[in-house]
Design a protein around this motif. Sequence first.
Motif, PDB file in Angstrom:
ATOM      1  N   GLU A  53       0.933  -1.091   0.023  1.00 48.89           N
ATOM      2  CA  GLU A  53       0.025  -0.008  -0.067  1.00 48.89           C
ATOM      3  C   GLU A  53       0.910   1.113   0.060  1.00 48.89           C
ATOM      4  O   GLU A  53       0.641   2.418  -0.834  1.00 48.89           O
ATOM      5  CB  GLU A  53      -0.938  -0.074   1.354  1.00 48.89           C
ATOM      6  CG  GLU A  53      -1.773   1.139   1.349  1.00 48.89           C
ATOM      7  CD  GLU A  53      -2.941   1.089   2.361  1.00 48.89           C
ATOM      8  OE1 GLU A  53      -4.042   1.925   2.368  1.00 48.89           O
ATOM      9  OE2 GLU A  53      -2.828   0.251   3.152  1.00 48.89           O
ATOM     10  N   GLU A  54       2.055   1.339   0.731  1.00 50.62           N
ATOM     11  CA  GLU A  54       2.987   2.444   0.858  1.00 50.62           C
ATOM     12  C   GLU A  54       3.485   2.720  -0.491  1.00 50.62           C
ATOM     13  O   GLU A  54       3.756   3.633  -1.055  1.00 50.62           O
ATOM     14  CB  GLU A  54       3.884   2.275   1.823  1.00 50.62           C
ATOM     15  CG  GLU A  54       3.421   2.434   3.345  1.00 50.62           C
ATOM     16  CD  GLU A  54       4.444   2.469   4.395  1.00 50.62           C
ATOM     17  OE1 GLU A  54       5.579   3.000   4.005  1.00 50.62           O
ATOM     18  OE2 GLU A  54       4.069   2.236   5.551  1.00 50.62           O
ATOM     19  N   ILE A  55       4.019   1.299  -1.292  1.00 51.15           N
ATOM     20  CA  ILE A  55       4.666   1.659  -2.646  1.00 51.15           C
ATOM     21  C   ILE A  55       3.502   2.235  -3.541  1.00 51.15           C
ATOM     22  O   ILE A  55       4.074   3.321  -4.298  1.00 51.15           O
ATOM     23  CB  ILE A  55       4.889   0.169  -2.880  1.00 51.15           C
ATOM     24  CG1 ILE A  55       6.081  -0.357  -1.921  1.00 51.15           C
ATOM     25  CG2 ILE A  55       5.647   0.336  -4.345  1.00 51.15           C
ATOM     26  CD1 ILE A  55       6.615  -1.685  -2.303  1.00 51.15           C
ATOM     27  N   LEU A  56       2.376   1.835  -3.503  1.00 49.90           N
ATOM     28  CA  LEU A  56       1.476   2.252  -4.474  1.00 49.90           C
ATOM     29  C   LEU A  56       1.093   3.690  -3.894  1.00 49.90           C
ATOM     30  O   LEU A  56       0.983   4.582  -5.348  1.00 49.90           O
ATOM     31  CB  LEU A  56       0.175   1.367  -4.514  1.00 49.90           C
ATOM     32  CG  LEU A  56       0.645  -0.200  -4.913  1.00 49.90           C
ATOM     33  CD1 LEU A  56      -1.043  -0.858  -4.831  1.00 49.90           C
ATOM     34  CD2 LEU A  56       0.686  -0.171  -6.398  1.00 49.90           C
ATOM     35  N   LYS A  57       0.891   4.217  -2.982  1.00 49.26           N
ATOM     36  CA  LYS A  57       0.450   5.562  -2.750  1.00 49.26           C
ATOM     37  C   LYS A  57       1.598   6.382  -3.051  1.00 49.26           C
ATOM     38  O   LYS A  57       1.620   7.554  -3.278  1.00 49.26           O
ATOM     39  CB  LYS A  57       0.096   5.600  -1.267  1.00 49.26           C
ATOM     40  CG  LYS A  57      -1.184   4.879  -1.004  1.00 49.26           C
ATOM     41  CD  LYS A  57      -1.463   5.239   0.537  1.00 49.26           C
ATOM     42  CE  LYS A  57      -3.155   4.665   0.561  1.00 49.26           C
ATOM     43  NZ  LYS A  57      -3.524   4.938   2.087  1.00 49.26           N
ATOM     44  N   ALA A  58       2.855   5.847  -2.871  1.00 51.66           N
ATOM     45  CA  ALA A  58       4.032   6.765  -3.230  1.00 51.66           C
ATOM     46  C   ALA A  58       4.090   7.127  -4.794  1.00 51.66           C
ATOM     47  O   ALA A  58       4.489   7.942  -5.320  1.00 51.66           O
ATOM     48  CB  ALA A  58       5.544   6.165  -2.597  1.00 51.66           C
ATOM     49  N   LEU A  59       3.961   5.727  -5.479  1.00 55.70           N
ATOM     50  CA  LEU A  59       4.022   6.080  -6.848  1.00 55.70           C
ATOM     51  C   LEU A  59       3.047   7.105  -7.315  1.00 55.70           C
ATOM     52  O   LEU A  59       2.974   7.688  -8.211  1.00 55.70           O
ATOM     53  CB  LEU A  59       3.757   4.582  -7.606  1.00 55.70           C
ATOM     54  CG  LEU A  59       5.013   3.469  -7.364  1.00 55.70           C
ATOM     55  CD1 LEU A  59       4.638   2.353  -7.804  1.00 55.70           C
ATOM     56  CD2 LEU A  59       6.254   4.106  -8.106  1.00 55.70           C
TER      57      LEU A  59
END
Length: 277
Positions: free
Chosen positions: A219-225
């Motif tokens: 979730e953190e990776i997707l939100k950062a992207l």
Amino acid sequence: MRAINAEVIRNLEAKARVLRGHILRMLTQAGSGHTGGSLSAADIVACLYFWEMNIDPQNPRDPNRDRFVLSKGHAAPVLYAALAEKGFFPQEMLSTLRKLGSPLQGHPDMKKLPGVEASTGSLGQGISWAVGMALGGKLDNRDYRVYALLGDGELQEGMVWEAFMAAAHYKLDNLVAIIDHNGLQIDGRISEVMSPEPVGDKLNAFGWEVISIDGHNIEEILKALEEARKVKGKPTAIVAETVKGKGVSFMENRVEWHGVAPKEEELKRALSELGLA
């Protein structure tokens, strides 16, 4: 913008486990290669290839495609695993890693394998490729995005910082550099070999937007992207805190697994831990 929900996260977590399985199997069959840094990047690569990037394995040279540059080229197994899972080439080819005549060599070769955007291996050079691609996109008025994955030990290379400076100078907001910040390199801890810290503060001082995340939290990776897409007028760096050898208990945070392949018994144990046995 597509919604990030629990099902998306579960699917990408499952895909990352599959990538880790491919990595471990191909390295065991090869008898050599880089295990730790390939495993630490699996969650990031899964999010890029199976959610974020606009790519088509049926048209790998589409001029409007997004580009991915594996600046830490020794982690080629994670790239090969993703390309095979995406359909750029048959998964059966993964067993030929590092074999004579195979297009799956120890470092990616763009002339031999579809989906490989840059031939990388000499650390420090990949991010310069990515800057050139992003600048080319701006000059050609194309809306593709460029993603570069760097190791934290790689940040000891001076040319990396020249590339960072150029990217900010040319306001390359179509460029995202992701730092696989696992704290280890072939000779030990990066803090002891030659510390590049504080990574985020330095990138910020070089004119980059900086986002810090847990590199194993989908979730953190997707939100950062997603956040990176909203940044205008400057490039974005995602500093992803990761664990070398992630997913396999006896490999995690062990520097000796930087460039050692598992043996058959270790493979069986690792796949069992991942739920892939």
